[in-house]
Design an enzyme around this catalytic site. Structure first.
Site, PDB file in Angstrom:
ATOM      1  N   PRO A 157      -0.128 -11.882   0.717  1.00  0.00           N
ATOM      2  CA  PRO A 157       1.414 -12.560   0.847  1.00  0.00           C
ATOM      3  C   PRO A 157       1.604 -11.284   2.189  1.00  0.00           C
ATOM      4  O   PRO A 157       2.602 -11.204   2.582  1.00  0.00           O
ATOM      5  CB  PRO A 157       1.671 -12.332   0.012  1.00  0.00           C
ATOM      6  CG  PRO A 157       0.473 -12.502  -1.145  1.00  0.00           C
ATOM      7  CD  PRO A 157      -0.422 -11.957  -0.924  1.00  0.00           C
ATOM      8  N   TYR A 158       0.928 -10.065   1.378  1.00  0.00           N
ATOM      9  CA  TYR A 158       1.618  -8.811   2.735  1.00  0.00           C
ATOM     10  C   TYR A 158       1.284  -9.226   4.349  1.00  0.00           C
ATOM     11  O   TYR A 158       1.754  -8.997   4.988  1.00  0.00           O
ATOM     12  CB  TYR A 158       0.705  -7.389   1.807  1.00  0.00           C
ATOM     13  CG  TYR A 158       0.804  -6.427   2.479  1.00  0.00           C
ATOM     14  CD1 TYR A 158       2.248  -5.289   1.949  1.00  0.00           C
ATOM     15  CD2 TYR A 158       0.185  -5.321   3.271  1.00  0.00           C
ATOM     16  CE1 TYR A 158       2.946  -4.390   3.132  1.00  0.00           C
ATOM     17  CE2 TYR A 158       0.605  -3.706   4.117  1.00  0.00           C
ATOM     18  CZ  TYR A 158       1.263  -4.035   3.819  1.00  0.00           C
ATOM     19  OH  TYR A 158       2.174  -3.040   4.601  1.00  0.00           O
ATOM     20  N   ALA A 159      -0.276  -9.442   4.418  1.00  0.00           N
ATOM     21  CA  ALA A 159      -0.668  -9.662   5.162  1.00  0.00           C
ATOM     22  C   ALA A 159       0.561 -10.659   6.229  1.00  0.00           C
ATOM     23  O   ALA A 159       0.322 -10.874   7.577  1.00  0.00           O
ATOM     24  CB  ALA A 159      -1.808 -10.237   6.213  1.00  0.00           C
ATOM     25  N   SER A 161       3.032 -11.899   5.767  1.00  0.00           N
ATOM     26  CA  SER A 161       4.769 -11.018   5.631  1.00  0.00           C
ATOM     27  C   SER A 161       4.440 -10.150   7.305  1.00  0.00           C
ATOM     28  O   SER A 161       5.308 -10.438   8.351  1.00  0.00           O
ATOM     29  CB  SER A 161       5.278 -10.243   5.214  1.00  0.00           C
ATOM     30  OG  SER A 161       4.371  -9.125   4.418  1.00  0.00           O
TER      31      SER A 161
END
Length: 259
Positions: A157-159, A161
């Protein structure tokens, strides 16, 4: 006189971590600040430290995922200072690192809302005050991540976003150059109190992976948020960076070339 003297800078996520150190560094360079975070008590500590540097500081506790709160924040900034010269979109809520199949769409929602959606909203809200400034113009600094560029494990999810942030920033850089607004992204390597304090709650495999990632660079050490990352933020906020836009800057000690 500091490199940022007379500038009004909005910085999100300043209760701790990278945002706190950026706020302190910008205050030392003479900028008046509008800072925000969800944790009011820690945010007020940052405010006090910055005010001791001789600058004015507006501090508001808010959730950057809420549009109405962001609008109120920008409105109060303009009421207090009259304008906005630099926007630093630093805040981001990272969900617990885990393999992709263990992550949920809710995790993705949290990370998208706290980064690309919030950055989108703040850029639009600040645009009327950033545009058409004389001389070097104004600056937007959006925080991205090497973990996204490299496709680091446990950070789906971090990557997702953070890569969305990079794409959005390039588009805005193209569109707003005509208004003397420059837009760049920054991928930092800085071991913050937030990161180091959270290792104990992670599984051994994930914690080991993250700890090693911070020192996987030619200098074989983790970056310091104040000494290593914040000076790059100051440069991008200053008039010295007037001919730089649409770029992704790695303040990572060479981690990108280490791989």
């Amino acid at each position: 006189m500091g490199k940022l003297a007379g500038k009004v800078i909005i910085i999100t996520g300043c209760a701790s971590g990278l945002g706190k150190q950026q706020a302190i560094r910008c205050a030392e360079e003479g900028a008046n600040l509008a800072i925000c975070s969800r944790t009011e008590s820690k945010l007020m500590e940052t405010k006090e430290i910055c005010e001791e540097k001789g600058v004015k500081v507006l501090a508001m506790a808010l959730d950057i995922r809420e549009y109405a709160s962001l609008k109120a924040f920008v409105d109060k900034t303009v009421d207090m200072f009259g304008t906005v010269d630099v926007l630093i979109n630093n805040a981001h809520t990272i969900t617990r690192p885990a393999p992709f199949m263990d992550k949920t769409i809710e995790d993705l929602d949290i990370e998208m809302q706290s980064s690309v959606y919030a950055y989108w909203n703040l850029m639009q809200l600040c645009f009327p005050y950033l545009k058409n400034k004389p001389g070097a113009g104004s600056s937007i600094i959006n925080f991205a991540s090497e973990a996204a560029v490299m496709g680091d494990e446990f950070y789906a999810p971090y990557a997702a976003s953070k890569e969305a942030v990079r794409g959005l920033s390039r588009v805005v850089a193209r569109e707003w150059g005509q208004y003397n607004v420059r837009v760049n992204t920054l991928c930092p390597n800085g071991l913050t109190d937030n990161c180091s304090g959270g290792f104990a709650s992670l599984g051994k495999e994930v914690a080991k992976h993250i700890e090693e990632a911070f020192v996987n660079n030619p200098f074989h050490r983790a970056g310091d948020p104040y000494k290593d990352v914040s000076p790059v933020v100051v440069f991008l906020a200053s008039d010295d960076s007037h001919w730089i836009t649409g770029q992704n800057i790695h303040a990572d000690g060479g981690a990108l070339i280490t791989g």
